[in-house]
Scaffold this motif. Structure first.
Motif, PDB file in Angstrom:
ATOM      1  N   VAL A 274       0.184  26.745   4.942  1.00  0.00           N
ATOM      2  CA  VAL A 274       1.075  25.706   4.415  1.00  0.00           C
ATOM      3  C   VAL A 274       0.979  24.465   5.303  1.00  0.00           C
ATOM      4  CG1 VAL A 274       3.465  25.123   3.801  1.00  0.00           C
ATOM      5  CG2 VAL A 274       2.698  27.500   3.646  1.00  0.00           C
ATOM      6  N   LEU A 275       0.855  23.295   4.694  1.00  0.00           N
ATOM      7  CA  LEU A 275       0.897  22.041   5.433  1.00  0.00           C
ATOM      8  C   LEU A 275       2.225  21.332   5.176  1.00  0.00           C
ATOM      9  CD1 LEU A 275      -2.650  20.469   4.805  1.00  0.00           C
ATOM     10  CD2 LEU A 275      -1.877  21.800   6.789  1.00  0.00           C
ATOM     11  N   ALA A 276       2.720  20.651   6.201  1.00  0.00           N
ATOM     12  CA  ALA A 276       3.913  19.816   6.027  1.00  0.00           C
ATOM     13  C   ALA A 276       3.549  18.600   5.177  1.00  0.00           C
ATOM     14  CB  ALA A 276       4.448  19.378   7.381  1.00  0.00           C
ATOM     15  N   ALA A 277       4.494  18.127   4.388  1.00  0.00           N
ATOM     16  CA  ALA A 277       4.273  16.942   3.550  1.00  0.00           C
ATOM     17  C   ALA A 277       5.578  16.149   3.470  1.00  0.00           C
ATOM     18  CB  ALA A 277       3.823  17.348   2.150  1.00  0.00           C
ATOM     19  N   THR A 278       5.424  14.854   3.181  1.00  0.00           N
ATOM     20  CA  THR A 278       6.590  13.989   2.996  1.00  0.00           C
ATOM     21  C   THR A 278       6.372  13.133   1.756  1.00  0.00           C
ATOM     22  OG1 THR A 278       5.560  12.443   4.561  1.00  0.00           O
ATOM     23  CG2 THR A 278       7.355  13.801   5.413  1.00  0.00           C
ATOM     24  N   PRO A 279       7.458  12.569   1.180  1.00  0.00           N
ATOM     25  CA  PRO A 279       7.294  11.688   0.023  1.00  0.00           C
ATOM     26  C   PRO A 279       6.445  10.473   0.390  1.00  0.00           C
ATOM     27  CG  PRO A 279       9.620  12.228   0.397  1.00  0.00           C
ATOM     28  CD  PRO A 279       8.857  12.711   1.586  1.00  0.00           C
ATOM     29  N   ASP A 280       5.619  10.057  -0.552  1.00  0.00           N
ATOM     30  CA  ASP A 280       4.769   8.879  -0.347  1.00  0.00           C
ATOM     31  C   ASP A 280       4.855   8.009  -1.592  1.00  0.00           C
ATOM     32  OD1 ASP A 280       1.965   7.497  -0.804  1.00  0.00           O
ATOM     33  OD2 ASP A 280       2.090   7.883   1.347  1.00  0.00           O
ATOM     34  N   PRO A 281       5.242   6.734  -1.439  1.00  0.00           N
ATOM     35  CA  PRO A 281       5.450   5.890  -2.628  1.00  0.00           C
ATOM     36  C   PRO A 281       4.186   5.698  -3.459  1.00  0.00           C
ATOM     37  CG  PRO A 281       5.629   4.602  -0.584  1.00  0.00           C
ATOM     38  CD  PRO A 281       5.583   6.040  -0.192  1.00  0.00           C
ATOM     39  N   ASP A 282       3.019   5.764  -2.826  1.00  0.00           N
ATOM     40  CA  ASP A 282       1.766   5.549  -3.563  1.00  0.00           C
ATOM     41  C   ASP A 282       1.187   6.844  -4.136  1.00  0.00           C
ATOM     42  OD1 ASP A 282       1.853   2.818  -2.909  1.00  0.00           O
ATOM     43  OD2 ASP A 282       1.000   3.255  -0.941  1.00  0.00           O
ATOM     44  N   ARG A 283       1.191   7.911  -3.305  1.00  0.00           N
ATOM     45  CA  ARG A 283       0.500   9.149  -3.715  1.00  0.00           C
ATOM     46  C   ARG A 283       1.439  10.239  -4.215  1.00  0.00           C
ATOM     47  NH1 ARG A 283      -2.699  10.208   1.747  1.00  0.00           N
ATOM     48  NH2 ARG A 283      -0.790   9.243   2.566  1.00  0.00           N
ATOM     49  N   GLY A 284       2.740   9.978  -4.165  1.00  0.00           N
ATOM     50  CA  GLY A 284       3.683  11.033  -4.539  1.00  0.00           C
ATOM     51  C   GLY A 284       4.097  11.818  -3.309  1.00  0.00           C
ATOM     52  N   THR A 285       3.123  12.514  -2.712  1.00  0.00           N
ATOM     53  CA  THR A 285       3.375  13.184  -1.432  1.00  0.00           C
ATOM     54  C   THR A 285       2.194  12.918  -0.503  1.00  0.00           C
ATOM     55  OG1 THR A 285       2.379  15.242  -2.222  1.00  0.00           O
ATOM     56  CG2 THR A 285       4.761  15.084  -2.374  1.00  0.00           C
ATOM     57  N   ALA A 286       2.488  12.912   0.793  1.00  0.00           N
ATOM     58  CA  ALA A 286       1.444  12.780   1.813  1.00  0.00           C
ATOM     59  C   ALA A 286       1.458  14.036   2.664  1.00  0.00           C
ATOM     60  CB  ALA A 286       1.711  11.552   2.680  1.00  0.00           C
ATOM     61  N   ARG A 287       0.301  14.675   2.798  1.00  0.00           N
ATOM     62  CA  ARG A 287       0.213  15.874   3.631  1.00  0.00           C
ATOM     63  C   ARG A 287      -0.064  15.474   5.081  1.00  0.00           C
ATOM     64  NH1 ARG A 287      -3.635  19.699  -0.125  1.00  0.00           N
ATOM     65  NH2 ARG A 287      -4.709  17.727  -0.484  1.00  0.00           N
ATOM     66  N   HIS A 288       0.453  16.273   5.989  1.00  0.00           N
ATOM     67  CA  HIS A 288       0.280  16.009   7.427  1.00  0.00           C
ATOM     68  C   HIS A 288      -0.529  17.162   8.025  1.00  0.00           C
ATOM     69  CE1 HIS A 288       3.032  12.648   7.127  1.00  0.00           C
ATOM     70  NE2 HIS A 288       3.759  13.416   6.337  1.00  0.00           N
TER      71      HIS A 288
END
Length: 200
Positions: A125-139
């Motif tokens: 599992v990767l952490a992710a956060t909301p991203d205005p352009d892509r929907g979500t951004a994975r870290h």
């Protein structure tokens, strides 16, 4: 599932900072690395540091220092592999990684990653956060990784794979969504360090 071991990824080359160890930079009177240790240690069963070069510079932290086992600068996946090999010797099933230059990551990182992994044959599992352009951004430096896939990862790295998400997608990796976009803010440049001072 047993509590994961923690591995702090500090193997980067810090080119935008002019080289050296970003984790040893001071933020509010403490090193970035100290802040990351203080946040991750309570969430895991044990802790190690992935770093290359002379391990003596980290003696003050009293942690095992794991160099990359893959030649050349192979990026974060090489650090993940070093962590998985170390964890295998401890009899652990999983590790959670965190980056040494990201001092504000969530204090519930590990519980949320474990929650997202429920029902998976190989918890990945990767952490992710909301991203205005892509929907979500994975870290990709913040994740839960299964020891069972370490030989597959070794083989992928030997074959030239460097992009984290290509490998996690190949194994049906999931994401754990964290609502705070700033949680995974990392210090890459002197300007970032100044911004982090303001965020403290």
């Amino acid at each position: 599932m047993k509590q994961p071991l923690g591995v702090i990824l500090a193997g980067g080359q810090a080119t935008r900072m002019g080289g050296g160890d970003k984790g040893l930079l001071l933020l509010g009177g403490q090193t970035l690395l100290t802040r990351v240790i203080d946040r991750l240690a309570p969430q895991v069963a044990g802790l190690a540091l992935n770093a290359n070069g002379d391990p003596a510079r980290f003696d003050a932290y009293d942690l095992p220092v794991l160099p990359d086992s893959v030649d050349g600068f192979a990026g974060p996946l090489a650090g993940v592999l070093a962590g998985l090999d170390w964890a295998a010797k401890q009899g652990a099933e999983t590790i959670v990684t965190a980056a040494a230059d990201t001092p504000f990551f969530p204090p519930d990182l590990v519980p949320q990653l474990l929650l997202a992994s429920e029902g998976m044959a190989h918890p990945l599992v990767l952490a992710a956060t909301p991203d205005p352009d892509r929907g979500t951004a994975r870290h990709p430096t913040f994740g839960l990784w299964p020891v069972a896939l370490r030989d597959d990862l070794r083989s992928a790295l030997s074959g030239g794979l460097r992009k984290v998400v290509l490998w996690t997608d190949r194994h049906g990796g999931r994401t754990a969504l964290f609502p705070q976009e700033e949680a995974f803010f990392n210090v890459n440049t002197p300007a970032d360090l100044a911004r982090a001072e303001g965020m403290l």
